[in-house]
Design a protein around this motif. Sequence first.
Motif, PDB file in Angstrom:
ATOM      1  N   TYR A   1      -0.568 -12.930   7.664  1.00  0.00           N
ATOM      2  CA  TYR A   1      -0.486 -13.777   6.482  1.00  0.00           C
ATOM      3  C   TYR A   1      -0.620 -12.926   5.238  1.00  0.00           C
ATOM      4  O   TYR A   1      -1.389 -11.966   5.211  1.00  0.00           O
TER       5      TYR A   1
ATOM      6  N   PHE B   1      -1.111 -12.980   0.918  1.00  0.00           N
ATOM      7  CA  PHE B   1      -1.653 -13.795  -0.168  1.00  0.00           C
ATOM      8  C   PHE B   1      -1.487 -13.069  -1.494  1.00  0.00           C
ATOM      9  O   PHE B   1      -1.438 -11.843  -1.554  1.00  0.00           O
TER      10      PHE B   1
ATOM     11  N   TYR C   1      -3.626 -13.360  -5.257  1.00  0.00           N
ATOM     12  CA  TYR C   1      -4.713 -13.951  -6.029  1.00  0.00           C
ATOM     13  C   TYR C   1      -4.656 -13.408  -7.446  1.00  0.00           C
ATOM     14  O   TYR C   1      -4.261 -12.278  -7.682  1.00  0.00           O
TER      15      TYR C   1
ATOM     16  N   GLN D   1      -7.078 -12.725 -10.875  1.00  0.00           N
ATOM     17  CA  GLN D   1      -8.448 -12.627 -11.363  1.00  0.00           C
ATOM     18  C   GLN D   1      -8.418 -12.511 -12.879  1.00  0.00           C
ATOM     19  O   GLN D   1      -8.220 -11.432 -13.433  1.00  0.00           O
TER      20      GLN D   1
ATOM     21  N   GLU E   1     -13.505 -15.096 -11.592  1.00  0.00           N
ATOM     22  CA  GLU E   1     -13.236 -15.686 -10.277  1.00  0.00           C
ATOM     23  C   GLU E   1     -11.790 -15.473  -9.873  1.00  0.00           C
ATOM     24  O   GLU E   1     -10.887 -15.574 -10.684  1.00  0.00           O
ATOM     25  N   LEU E   2     -11.583 -15.183  -8.600  1.00  0.00           N
ATOM     26  CA  LEU E   2     -10.221 -15.031  -8.098  1.00  0.00           C
ATOM     27  C   LEU E   2      -9.626 -16.412  -7.872  1.00  0.00           C
ATOM     28  O   LEU E   2     -10.268 -17.306  -7.332  1.00  0.00           O
TER      29      LEU E   2
ATOM     30  N   PHE F   1      -6.552 -18.475  -6.098  1.00  0.00           N
ATOM     31  CA  PHE F   1      -5.521 -18.416  -5.067  1.00  0.00           C
ATOM     32  C   PHE F   1      -4.179 -18.839  -5.674  1.00  0.00           C
ATOM     33  O   PHE F   1      -4.079 -19.844  -6.367  1.00  0.00           O
TER      34      PHE F   1
ATOM     35  N   ARG G   1       0.069 -18.370  -0.197  1.00  0.00           N
ATOM     36  CA  ARG G   1      -0.090 -17.815   1.144  1.00  0.00           C
ATOM     37  C   ARG G   1       1.247 -17.937   1.872  1.00  0.00           C
ATOM     38  O   ARG G   1       1.908 -18.980   1.785  1.00  0.00           O
TER      39      ARG G   1
ATOM     40  N   PHE H   1      -4.139  -9.539  -7.284  1.00  0.00           N
ATOM     41  CA  PHE H   1      -4.391  -8.896  -5.996  1.00  0.00           C
ATOM     42  C   PHE H   1      -3.462  -9.468  -4.937  1.00  0.00           C
ATOM     43  O   PHE H   1      -3.304 -10.690  -4.814  1.00  0.00           O
TER      44      PHE H   1
ATOM     45  N   SER I   1      -3.786 -10.714   5.798  1.00  0.00           N
ATOM     46  CA  SER I   1      -4.689 -11.157   6.849  1.00  0.00           C
ATOM     47  C   SER I   1      -4.020 -10.883   8.184  1.00  0.00           C
ATOM     48  O   SER I   1      -2.952 -11.425   8.467  1.00  0.00           O
TER      49      SER I   1
ATOM     50  N   LYS J   1      -8.711 -10.679   9.705  1.00  0.00           N
ATOM     51  CA  LYS J   1      -9.452 -10.005   8.652  1.00  0.00           C
ATOM     52  C   LYS J   1      -8.571  -9.944   7.404  1.00  0.00           C
ATOM     53  O   LYS J   1      -7.395  -9.601   7.488  1.00  0.00           O
ATOM     54  N   LEU J   2      -9.148 -10.284   6.278  1.00  0.00           N
ATOM     55  CA  LEU J   2      -8.411 -10.273   5.014  1.00  0.00           C
ATOM     56  C   LEU J   2      -8.655  -8.951   4.311  1.00  0.00           C
ATOM     57  O   LEU J   2      -9.795  -8.572   4.063  1.00  0.00           O
TER      58      LEU J   2
ATOM     59  N   PHE K   1      -7.650  -6.684   0.960  1.00  0.00           N
ATOM     60  CA  PHE K   1      -7.089  -6.754  -0.385  1.00  0.00           C
ATOM     61  C   PHE K   1      -6.509  -5.410  -0.810  1.00  0.00           C
ATOM     62  O   PHE K   1      -7.031  -4.351  -0.441  1.00  0.00           O
ATOM     63  N   GLY K   2      -5.451  -5.471  -1.616  1.00  0.00           N
ATOM     64  CA  GLY K   2      -4.986  -4.283  -2.315  1.00  0.00           C
ATOM     65  C   GLY K   2      -5.924  -3.990  -3.474  1.00  0.00           C
ATOM     66  O   GLY K   2      -6.862  -4.744  -3.742  1.00  0.00           O
ATOM     67  N   SER K   3      -5.659  -2.902  -4.151  1.00  0.00           N
ATOM     68  CA  SER K   3      -6.548  -2.481  -5.234  1.00  0.00           C
ATOM     69  C   SER K   3      -6.274  -3.210  -6.546  1.00  0.00           C
ATOM     70  O   SER K   3      -7.011  -3.043  -7.506  1.00  0.00           O
TER      71      SER K   3
END
Lengths: 116, 113
Positions: A33, A35, A37, A39, A44-45, A47, A50, A91, A95, A103-104, A106-108
């Motif tokens: 999956y 995603f 996001y 920020q 707060e991130l 969504f 997906r 971001f 997943s 496990k999710l 994230f990129g930088s």
Amino acid sequence: AQKVTQAQTEISVVEKEDVTLDCVYETRDTTYYLFWYKQPPSGELVFLIRRNSFDEQNEISGRYSWNFQKSTSSFNFTITASQVVDSAVYFCALSEEVDSSYKLIFGSGTRLLVRP
Amino acid sequence: ETGVTQTPRHLVMGMTNKKSLKCEQHLGHNAMYWYKQSAKKPLELMFVYSLEERVENNSVPSRFSPECPNSSHLFLHLHTLQPEDSALYLCASSQDWEVDEQYFGPGTRLTVT
């Protein structure tokens, strides 16, 4: 090797320009999956979208669009007619299944600055 | 009521202090998460709880101790922290813990002096 690569650390555009944020991922799974996001400065991130690995249809939501290409392992995000409120860190995340659970990762992140 | 709330929003603590971060979700979700966001680093997943049971612990030092008394509340207890633990700590929740999108709180900005 990074699982999720967002090569653009920072992008600056003038309002009303279109901008594309790149995301390249790496996985051996066939089921995964992706995603995006956002920020904003408040912290707060938020969504945005997906996608599962079996759905390569591009998606459009207002000024936002996403281009998912399995052939190049990319999931790029385009903002059309950017606005100052789009300024944020974006971001991309992947997943994938690790040891029987997902496990999710994230990129930088890419910091987008939209100037008036 | 905002989906995911976190308190406090800012915290300054000495290395010998004990403090707790609180997270509450009002979305009826079954999974909750703690993330650490340091400057110039990707988000790091610290803990995952699903139905109040810890299902993930990513090699986090024992000076961070999570607690999930029910599916709506998540705590992160802090003791004898180091300056390098200064970061933004984000809480998130999702319907289930594996592949659903996560909803984040505003974070607690922690400074360890």
